[in-house]
Design a protein around this motif. Structure first.
Motif, mmCIF file in Angstrom:
data_model
loop_
_atom_site.group_PDB
_atom_site.id
_atom_site.type_symbol
_atom_site.label_atom_id
_atom_site.label_comp_id
_atom_site.label_asym_id
_atom_site.label_seq_id
_atom_site.Cartn_x
_atom_site.Cartn_y
_atom_site.Cartn_z
ATOM 1 N N LEU A 192 0.849 -1.205 0.000
ATOM 2 C CA LEU A 192 0.000 0.000 0.000
ATOM 3 C C LEU A 192 0.885 1.256 0.000
ATOM 4 C CD1 LEU A 192 -3.153 0.509 2.182
ATOM 5 C CD2 LEU A 192 -1.507 2.345 1.935
ATOM 6 N N ILE A 193 1.874 1.276 0.902
ATOM 7 C CA ILE A 193 2.796 2.423 0.972
ATOM 8 C C ILE A 193 3.704 2.425 -0.264
ATOM 9 C CG2 ILE A 193 4.587 3.579 2.357
ATOM 10 C CD1 ILE A 193 3.431 1.730 4.722
ATOM 11 N N PHE B 105 -0.232 11.424 9.928
ATOM 12 C CA PHE B 105 1.229 11.400 9.809
ATOM 13 C C PHE B 105 1.733 10.983 8.428
ATOM 14 C CE2 PHE B 105 0.812 11.298 14.477
ATOM 15 C CZ PHE B 105 1.657 12.352 14.782
ATOM 16 N N THR B 106 0.826 10.804 7.463
ATOM 17 C CA THR B 106 1.269 10.523 6.090
ATOM 18 C C THR B 106 0.795 11.632 5.148
ATOM 19 O OG1 THR B 106 -0.650 9.038 5.755
ATOM 20 C CG2 THR B 106 1.450 8.015 6.377
ATOM 21 N N THR B 107 -0.445 11.573 4.676
ATOM 22 C CA THR B 107 -0.884 12.553 3.665
ATOM 23 C C THR B 107 -0.998 13.976 4.214
ATOM 24 O OG1 THR B 107 -3.166 11.913 4.122
ATOM 25 C CG2 THR B 107 -2.110 10.843 2.262
ATOM 26 N N TYR B 108 -1.515 14.154 5.439
ATOM 27 C CA TYR B 108 -1.667 15.508 5.984
ATOM 28 C C TYR B 108 -0.336 16.104 6.427
ATOM 29 C CZ TYR B 108 -2.818 19.369 9.102
ATOM 30 O OH TYR B 108 -2.859 20.602 9.701
ATOM 31 N N MET B 109 0.619 15.261 6.822
ATOM 32 C CA MET B 109 1.872 15.757 7.397
ATOM 33 C C MET B 109 2.632 16.686 6.450
ATOM 34 S SD MET B 109 3.677 16.086 10.017
ATOM 35 C CE MET B 109 2.309 15.368 10.907
ATOM 36 N N VAL C 145 11.613 14.952 2.968
ATOM 37 C CA VAL C 145 11.424 14.399 4.316
ATOM 38 C C VAL C 145 10.339 13.319 4.288
ATOM 39 C CG1 VAL C 145 10.545 14.903 6.651
ATOM 40 C CG2 VAL C 145 12.228 16.427 5.596
ATOM 41 N N MET C 146 9.217 13.633 3.655
ATOM 42 C CA MET C 146 8.087 12.695 3.654
ATOM 43 C C MET C 146 8.361 11.463 2.795
ATOM 44 S SD MET C 146 5.995 13.661 5.838
ATOM 45 C CE MET C 146 4.908 12.272 5.530
#
Length: 440
Positions: free
Chosen positions: A174-175, A268-272, A290-291
């Motif tokens: 998925l990631i 902590f993934t898409t919104y970060m 970073v992401m």
């Protein structure tokens, strides 16, 4: 306690698999997870390439088309996932997991192919965004059904004693699909000019998605079925009535920790990425690096946390997720809000994603273990889709709305409260896996 009917057999000796059986089961995991990777690549590639094709479908001079765009995104993201969870869960429980997975990846392939070949607004007018909307609804339906069926299949085919490890590859892929989508866009940005990307280059990722989906479809067609004839012949298999008549507590338990799990995952993934730019004021390019690095490390963490669950038990994993999420969400988000070093931001995000990994690495199997085979795919898929749509899909909107209203820190506490809910709901989990021990 839900799902505890067969707990007494959980301590039975682990079966001895021949080398051929091990190869067969590992191939099945690869086949199922490769399709999962393709599904999520196709789904995310739309988001990452939208900046280049938006002008081709949604001219700003036409407000009606703009409204159609907004409605399409909303419908695809929120409406279609629960419908997909129900539809493909029903197919998987009645016709078999393999059939459901093949149909799902074929639909995603068709959606990508249609988008890749689609005429623009300049060529066919308002039909262009309407057809794009239909293709996106198709893909939303497909991805809504992918999670529950893949989670169910991978939990059933995995080697006993290593189910946590093998099931973790659902989130690895998925990631991985998300990372591959970013990578394809980055490579195209190096090879093509912005004008070329806007003119025709944006179609390339969708062609890649359609081609890889065909490969995944053939891999899935070669898979063995894990759903027996008895389940398929059961007239109540895959029905909403059966699910809520006998398994409402299990459904609510799964919905409860999916709500918290989806919320903190999206936080902590898409919104970060937006949080680091808008709140911490880090440069956009720095934030992207970073992401991307954080997501790669997060992907690599999944098998390790899955192996951990095989040793300490799924229930312990989930309790650690709820407890650590409750204790550390506010401190981590508070520290990230004032971070100035990208390296420190990376460390804090990895710390948060490590906590999330207690959940994501085993989320599929811990849900599958709550339901008997005849409603397993439906129970997992529908509970995930509803929890994800309400709490996961809305995470970004809630966070930004609270920030706009001047109450950004309220969002930190909202996530924390949902972590408390996840912890309390995890207390209801059986101490031993139950239903899955009867399957093979």
């Amino acid at each position: 306690m839900p799902g505890q009917a067969g707990a007494s057999v959980a301590d039975a000796p682990l079966p001895h698999y021949t080398a051929e059986e091990k190869r067969h089961r590992i191939f099945a995991i690869v086949g199922a997870s490769s399709g999962n990777l393709v599904e999520w690549f196709d789904f995310y590639v739309y988001a990452f390439s939208a900046i280049y094709f938006a002008g081709a479908f949604f001219p700003k001079s036409n407000p009606t088309v703009q409204l159609l765009n907004t409605a399409g995104v909303f419908a695809a993201g929120f409406l279609m996932r629960p419908i997909g969870g129900w539809l493909f869960g029903r197919i998987a429980d009645r016709k078999g997991r393999k059939t459901s997975m093949v149909i799902s990846v074929t639909m995603m392939c068709a959606g990508s192919l249609v988008i890749a070949c689609m005429p623009t607004y300049a060529q066919i007018g308002a039909w262009a965004p309407f057809l794009l909307l239909l293709a996106r609804l198709f893909q939303g339906l497909s991805v809504g059904g992918e999670y529950g069926t893949t989670a169910t299949y991978m939990s059933e085919i995995a080697l006993r004693g290593q189910r946590g490890f093998f099931s973790s590859f659902q989130y690895v892929t998925l990631i991985g699909g998300q990372l591959l989508a970013v990578l394809v866009i980055v490579i195209l940005e190096q090879l093509l000019t912005e004008a070329e990307l806007k003119a025709w280059g944006w179609r390339i990722p969708f062609v890649i998605g359609a081609v890889t989906a065909v490969v995944a479809m053939y891999l899935r067609r070669a898979l063995s079925e894990t759903h027996g004839e008895q389940g398929a012949s059961n007239k109540e298999a895959g029905t909403i009535a059966n699910l809520f008549k006998h398994h409402t507590p299990a459904f609510l338990t799964v919905l409860g920790y999916t709500a918290g799990g989806s919320l903190i995952f999206y936080t902590f993934t898409t919104y970060m990425q937006k949080f680091l730019v808008n709140t911490a004021h880090l440069p956009i390019k720095t934030t992207s690096y970073v992401m991307t690095c954080a997501l790669f490390v997060y992907m690599c963490m999944q098998p390790l946390f899955g192996m951990l669950s095989d040793r300490i038990g799924r229930r312990t994993n989930m309790l650690l997720f709820g407890a650590l999420g409750t204790l550390f969400t506010v401190p981590i988000l508070t520290a990230l809000a004032s971070v100035s070093s990208p390296y420190m931001a990376f460390v804090l995000i990895i710390l948060a994603l490590a906590i999330v990994s207690f959940y994501t690495s085993i989320s599929g199997i811990v849900k599958a273990e709550m339901f008997p085979p005849e409603v397993r795919a439906l129970g997992v898929g529908l509970a995930y889709a509803v929890g994800n749509a309400i709490f996961g899909g809305s995470a970004e909107y809630v966070a930004l709305a609270l920030k706009t209203a001047g109450h950004e820190t309220t969002f930190y506490w909202y996530v924390t409260v949902m972590m408390v809910v996840a912890f309390l709901v995890s207390l209801r989990l059986p101490r031993q896996a139950s239903y899955l021990h009867h399957d093979h």
